[in-house]
Scaffold this motif. Structure first.
Motif: not given
Length: 231
Positions: A33-34, A37, A46-47
């Motif tokens: 997720s990092d 982003a 948009t992640p």
């Protein structure tokens, strides 16, 4: 158009920047997720989590390394039909960088994507163009700068230099999907050349190996093929 990248590397960022500037809405999903982003922040995208990717997308761009292709498609729900009805652009370079050899013994990465994503309209495209500097549709200038290897394992080929638009060879089975991909390539500042159905993808993928071998020998692959005047 809503474009969702499966992959967070240089290719996703390079394409995402230009498509966002052209007015498309961009989403990014990856293992981390990092990383999602960070990639999305490069163009105010948009992640999203991989499992949500298909739900937000009109077009899905697969930009991951060959070794991670099947696991990432699984994370995104492709084998369960999540990609059904979607235009899916496969940018995978399934090439051994040391030898230029295509890793699949038969078929192609694009055909594997189609097999693992039932109902998806898969188009092979853009695997030769990491392109850190696509000019965009309205620029009049040709692209420049070689691509850096990213999640898709980009062959180090640049968009057209010295005049003219970059020609991007694409192939696929669905006419509508080919038209969509052609439009998106136009938004990058390139021009799509449809060379066949998805069965032609292996030939396109082997071209990346050819490019790598010529570069490894110390030469520019742009001058390794005849300059054929068309029209």
């Amino acid at each position: 158009m809503k474009i969702a990248f499966l992959g967070t590397g240089n290719l996703a960022v390079a394409l995402g920047k230009v498509w966002a500037a052209a007015g498309h809405e961009i989403f990014v999903a990856g293992r981390s997720s990092d990383n999602s982003a960070k990639a999305a922040a490069a163009f105010s995208g948009t992640p999203v989590e991989p499992a949500r990717l298909a739900a937000v997308a009109d077009v899905i761009v697969v930009a991951v390394a060959w070794e991670g292709l099947a696991p990432m498609l699984s994370m995104a729900g492709a084998p369960e039909g999540a990609f059904a009805g979607k235009t899916v652009i496969d940018c995978t370079n399934a090439v051994d960088y040391a030898t230029g050899r295509l890793k699949p013994e038969s078929g192609s990465a694009a055909e594997l994507v189609a097999a693992l994503a039932p109902g998806a309209h898969v188009v092979k495209a853009l695997h030769l163009f990491g392109g850190t500097s696509w000019p965009g549709r309205d620029s009049g200038a040709p692209g420049a700068a070689a691509g850096a290897a990213g999640d898709a394992g980009d062959a180090h080929a640049a968009p057209a230099a010295g005049g003219g638009r970059a020609t991007v060879a694409i192939c696929g089975d669905d006419e509508g999907a080919l038209e969509v991909v052609g439009t998106l390539i136009g938004d990058l500042g390139g021009e799509a050349a449809v060379v066949g159905d998805l069965g032609s993808a292996r030939q396109l993928e082997e071209a990346a190996g050819f490019v790598m071998r010529v570069v490894a020998a110390g030469y520019n692959p742009r001058f390794a093929v005849p300059d054929v005047r068309v029209g």
